[in-house]
Design a protein around this motif. Structure first.
Motif, PDB file in Angstrom:
ATOM      1  N   GLY A 114       0.772  -1.265  -0.061  1.00 37.10           N
ATOM      2  CA  GLY A 114      -0.180  -0.077  -0.118  1.00 37.10           C
ATOM      3  C   GLY A 114       0.848   1.084  -0.157  1.00 37.10           C
ATOM      4  N   ALA A 115       1.771   1.320   0.777  1.00 37.05           N
ATOM      5  CA  ALA A 115       2.609   2.359   0.830  1.00 37.05           C
ATOM      6  C   ALA A 115       3.433   2.838  -0.424  1.00 37.05           C
ATOM      7  N   TRP A 116       3.785   1.520  -1.021  1.00 32.58           N
ATOM      8  CA  TRP A 116       4.667   1.656  -2.347  1.00 32.58           C
ATOM      9  C   TRP A 116       3.548   2.099  -3.547  1.00 32.58           C
ATOM     10  N   ILE A 117       2.468   1.675  -3.495  1.00 29.20           N
ATOM     11  CA  ILE A 117       1.415   2.175  -4.125  1.00 29.20           C
ATOM     12  C   ILE A 117       1.372   3.535  -4.310  1.00 29.20           C
ATOM     13  N   GLN A 286      12.868  15.102  -7.802  1.00 28.86           N
ATOM     14  CA  GLN A 286      12.771  15.420  -6.390  1.00 28.86           C
ATOM     15  C   GLN A 286      13.028  14.376  -5.163  1.00 28.86           C
ATOM     16  N   PRO A 287      13.481  14.168  -4.219  1.00 31.47           N
ATOM     17  CA  PRO A 287      13.745  13.125  -3.402  1.00 31.47           C
ATOM     18  C   PRO A 287      12.105  13.234  -2.672  1.00 31.47           C
ATOM     19  N   MET A 288      12.014  11.968  -2.242  1.00 33.63           N
ATOM     20  CA  MET A 288      10.815  11.860  -1.245  1.00 33.63           C
ATOM     21  C   MET A 288      10.943  12.364  -0.187  1.00 33.63           C
ATOM     22  N   ASN A 289       9.720  12.955   0.580  1.00 29.53           N
ATOM     23  CA  ASN A 289       9.984  13.696   1.828  1.00 29.53           C
ATOM     24  C   ASN A 289       9.879  12.486   2.929  1.00 29.53           C
ATOM     25  N   GLU A 290      10.015  13.144   4.172  1.00 28.26           N
ATOM     26  CA  GLU A 290      10.418  12.156   5.321  1.00 28.26           C
ATOM     27  C   GLU A 290       9.156  11.441   5.475  1.00 28.26           C
ATOM     28  N   SER A 291       8.091  12.095   5.247  1.00 29.03           N
ATOM     29  CA  SER A 291       6.637  11.204   5.619  1.00 29.03           C
ATOM     30  C   SER A 291       6.567   9.951   4.652  1.00 29.03           C
ATOM     31  N   GLU A 292       6.990  10.047   3.252  1.00 29.40           N
ATOM     32  CA  GLU A 292       6.888   9.214   2.387  1.00 29.40           C
ATOM     33  C   GLU A 292       7.723   7.970   2.757  1.00 29.40           C
ATOM     34  N   ILE A 293       9.031   8.314   3.148  1.00 27.50           N
ATOM     35  CA  ILE A 293      10.090   7.564   3.421  1.00 27.50           C
ATOM     36  C   ILE A 293       9.690   6.652   4.608  1.00 27.50           C
ATOM     37  N   SER A 294       8.976   7.546   5.747  1.00 26.70           N
ATOM     38  CA  SER A 294       8.549   6.435   6.872  1.00 26.70           C
ATOM     39  C   SER A 294       7.682   5.476   6.715  1.00 26.70           C
ATOM     40  N   ASN A 295       6.785   5.758   5.611  1.00 23.12           N
ATOM     41  CA  ASN A 295       5.706   4.840   5.199  1.00 23.12           C
ATOM     42  C   ASN A 295       6.220   3.670   4.577  1.00 23.12           C
ATOM     43  N   VAL A 296       7.326   3.516   4.277  1.00 24.96           N
ATOM     44  CA  VAL A 296       7.921   2.340   3.447  1.00 24.96           C
ATOM     45  C   VAL A 296       8.808   1.515   4.508  1.00 24.96           C
ATOM     46  N   SER A 297       8.137   0.405   5.079  1.00 27.44           N
ATOM     47  CA  SER A 297       8.860  -0.281   6.238  1.00 27.44           C
ATOM     48  C   SER A 297       9.483  -1.639   5.578  1.00 27.44           C
ATOM     49  N   ASP A 298       9.438  -1.858   4.195  1.00 28.26           N
ATOM     50  CA  ASP A 298       9.979  -2.951   3.688  1.00 28.26           C
ATOM     51  C   ASP A 298      11.421  -3.199   4.114  1.00 28.26           C
ATOM     52  N   SER A 299      11.734  -4.243   4.867  1.00 27.77           N
ATOM     53  CA  SER A 299      12.996  -4.627   5.641  1.00 27.77           C
ATOM     54  C   SER A 299      14.172  -4.399   4.521  1.00 27.77           C
ATOM     55  N   SER A 300      13.852  -5.127   3.345  1.00 30.17           N
ATOM     56  CA  SER A 300      14.922  -5.387   2.321  1.00 30.17           C
ATOM     57  C   SER A 300      15.389  -3.680   1.765  1.00 30.17           C
ATOM     58  N   LEU A 301      14.486  -2.720   2.049  1.00 27.88           N
ATOM     59  CA  LEU A 301      15.066  -1.273   1.417  1.00 27.88           C
ATOM     60  C   LEU A 301      15.336  -0.673   2.518  1.00 27.88           C
ATOM     61  N   ARG A 302      15.029  -0.845   3.830  1.00 26.63           N
ATOM     62  CA  ARG A 302      15.078   0.246   5.010  1.00 26.63           C
ATOM     63  C   ARG A 302      16.548  -0.430   5.671  1.00 26.63           C
ATOM     64  N   GLU A 303      16.810  -1.283   5.491  1.00 26.30           N
ATOM     65  CA  GLU A 303      18.113  -1.923   6.097  1.00 26.30           C
ATOM     66  C   GLU A 303      19.081  -1.165   5.736  1.00 26.30           C
ATOM     67  N   GLY A 304      19.908  -0.908   6.775  1.00 27.69           N
ATOM     68  CA  GLY A 304      21.231   0.141   6.351  1.00 27.69           C
ATOM     69  C   GLY A 304      20.930   1.654   6.525  1.00 27.69           C
ATOM     70  N   ASN A 305      19.748   2.115   6.647  1.00 25.55           N
ATOM     71  CA  ASN A 305      19.320   3.300   6.993  1.00 25.55           C
ATOM     72  C   ASN A 305      19.925   4.347   6.053  1.00 25.55           C
ATOM     73  N   ILE A 306      19.856   4.214   4.643  1.00 29.37           N
ATOM     74  CA  ILE A 306      20.243   5.015   3.717  1.00 29.37           C
ATOM     75  C   ILE A 306      19.156   5.766   3.180  1.00 29.37           C
ATOM     76  N   GLN A 307      19.217   7.148   3.009  1.00 24.76           N
ATOM     77  CA  GLN A 307      18.276   7.948   2.385  1.00 24.76           C
ATOM     78  C   GLN A 307      18.950   8.906   1.370  1.00 24.76           C
ATOM     79  N   CYS A 308      18.235   9.091   0.409  1.00 22.64           N
ATOM     80  CA  CYS A 308      18.548  10.195  -0.501  1.00 22.64           C
ATOM     81  C   CYS A 308      18.344  11.578  -0.154  1.00 22.64           C
ATOM     82  N   ILE A 309      19.211  12.315   0.167  1.00 18.92           N
ATOM     83  CA  ILE A 309      19.003  13.747   0.763  1.00 18.92           C
ATOM     84  C   ILE A 309      18.844  14.561  -0.463  1.00 18.92           C
TER      85      ILE A 309
END
Length: 501
Positions: A114-117, A286-309
């Motif tokens: 849902g979040a990714w959609i 444009q990078p995703m904002n913080e609220s959009e990033i926080s909605n994505v909890s897929d472990s395969s993508l959040r592991e490592g805590n890397i974000q595009c600033i």
């Protein structure tokens, strides 16, 4: 009927007939006549009206179910290492060495679709806006192209005028030179003619006087006259034989050579370059904002805590620029290398304030040494030190090693890959302080404050990160590698590090 849509089959026959339907089997627009023909094929094609809300729906379903590479195979697995859904043939042929492949059914249950959609829907809306902008810009290109054509015609006319003016000048110069040389030749002929007339007059006098001398019967005087006149006659005959024909000639250039060297007024070429207006108008970078990033909890993508600033497009440096290596430097700047051309680029984190440094050959790698200097390697030629305050490069330094490739620096220790399964520690003057052998050929290298050195291999299908401890012992480092990063690459930095555990 949709405005602007034409039958694909008729277009192939150089006809423009409005599209009335969509053939699901052929995946193309068809007119009323072609729609009937498609329905009569055995077996009949499924044709749907363009106003049907489900038109092209099966095309979308086919796209999301069938593999891009093996088009007759369905997606059944996902490689989390490369973040790709794949078919069974892909597993065997492309991802055989990947150890993170599992069925889509299992993975999809773990994902928060849902979040990714929502993210994808926003990106698609942005892309749709960008495509609309691109269509507007492309439409505006035609009148701009027309104006450019007018400008070029004016330039051609100007060039022609300049050429005509130059030809007129050249012709007038030749005419003036012709008149000058004609007058010179005429004067020379007139002077010669006057001299000849004087000689003839003298000769006629000599004839009369010689007759008188003969009548005087003075033998001495007659003898003297004979000798003198004989000598004079010989001199005049010799002088007359040397008399030259005076004329003027025109030496024309070889017309073929002249035309060969002047084949055209210029050359018309088609230029394709970065559309600055489009780059400024695009939204999807444009990078995703913080609220959009926080909605994505897929472990395969959040592991490592890397974000595009922040991000920017490389066309700001010029056309055909590819950036693969770089490092952070002082004053919130980046030092980047062009992997295909002999250039270095310095810019701010957002890509502004670009400064270009040209070098004599393509650089290989770069690393920050301290707040005032960075090191750039140039393969077999060695390395050079860059002064970060003036952006000037020092002379080449070549340590006793086959070459200088990947480089890293931390806590005053500079390590360089020699290109022959070895790394060397050097001082800033190029003196080799230490040599360590490696099990693999190195692609990128990075060191941390504890003296540990990490590198990735240049081998195909090898996605491991290797660690060399301070004592020289090498081991595979089981670090997390984001599936988004298909080819591991380490970005040298004073602030971005991998800490050993």
């Amino acid at each position: 009927m949709d405005a602007g849509k034409f039958c694909s089959g008729c277009l192939r026959d150089q006809e423009q007939n409005d599209a009335a339907a969509w053939c699901l089997d052929c995946q193309e627009d068809v007119c009323e006549a072609c729609a009937k023909a498609h329905k009569r094929i055995n077996p009949p094609h499924k044709v749907m009206p363009l106003n049907d809300e489900n038109v092209k729906g099966p095309s979308f379903n086919h796209m999301i179910q069938f593999c891009d590479v093996h088009t007759d195979q369905k997606y059944v697995q996902i490689c989390t290492q490369h973040d790709q859904i794949i078919c069974e043939l892909c597993v065997e042929e492309i991802h055989a060495n990947c150890n993170a492949v599992k069925p889509i059914e299992n993975f999809s249950k773990e994902s928060e679709n849902g979040a990714w959609i929502k993210v994808l829907q926003k990106e698609m809306i942005n892309l749709d806006g960008d495509l609309h902008t691109l269509m507007r810009i492309q439409t505006d290109m035609i009148p701009q192209l027309k104006e450019r054509k007018k400008e070029i015609l004016k330039q051609l006319s100007f060039v022609r005028q300049q050429i005509d003016a130059q030809l007129d000048k050249m012709e007038n110069d030749l005419i003036a030179d012709l008149s000058k040389k004609y007058n010179t030749c005429k004067e020379m002929i007139e002077q010669s003619n006057h001299s000849t007339a004087n000689k003839r007059s003298d000769l006629q006098c000599w004839i009369k006087n010689l007759t008188k001398t003969e009548e005087s019967r003075d033998q001495v005087q007659i003898f003297q006259a004979i000798k003198v006149i004989d000598r004079k006659l010989k001199e005049e005959k010799s002088s007359m034989n040397k008399s030259q024909q005076i004329s003027i000639e025109f030496h024309t250039p070889d017309i073929n050579d002249l035309l060969m060297n002047f084949m055209s007024f210029g050359e018309i070429s088609v230029i394709e370059c970065v559309n600055v207006e489009l780059l400024q108008a695009l939204k999807h970078d444009q990078p995703m904002n913080e609220s959009e990033i926080s909605n994505v909890s897929d472990s395969s993508l959040r592991e490592g805590n890397i974000q595009c600033i922040t991000a920017f497009s490389t066309p700001i440096f010029g056309t055909d620029v590819e950036i693969e290596r770089g490092c952070f430097i002082t004053n919130n700047r980046l030092l980047l290398l062009d992997i295909d051309q002999p250039f270095l680029y310095v810019c701010s984190f957002d890509g502004s304030g670009v400064e270009t440094i040209q070098v004599d050959q393509k650089p290989w790698d770069v690393a920050l040494i301290d707040t005032v200097s960075a090191i750039i390697t140039f393969q077999n030629k060695g390395y050079r030190i860059l002064d970060l305050s003036t952006l000037t490069l020092g002379q080449y330094l070549k340590p006793e090693a086959p070459g200088c490739y990947a480089v890293t620096s931390s806590q005053g220790q500079i390590w360089i890959d020699t290109g022959s399964f070895a790394i060397i520690q050097i001082d800033i003057n190029g003196n080799v302080l230490r040599t360590l052998t490696t099990k693999h050929e190195i692609k990128s290298i990075c060191s941390n404050d504890t003296g540990y050195i990490y590198y990735v291999s240049n081998e195909v299908q090898n996605d491991k990160i290797y660690c060399i401890k301070a004592g020289g012992e090498e081991r595979d480092n089981n670090l997390y590698v984001s599936p988004i990063v298909m080819t591991p690459c380490i970005f040298n930095s004073a602030s971005l590090r991998i800490n050993a555990t």
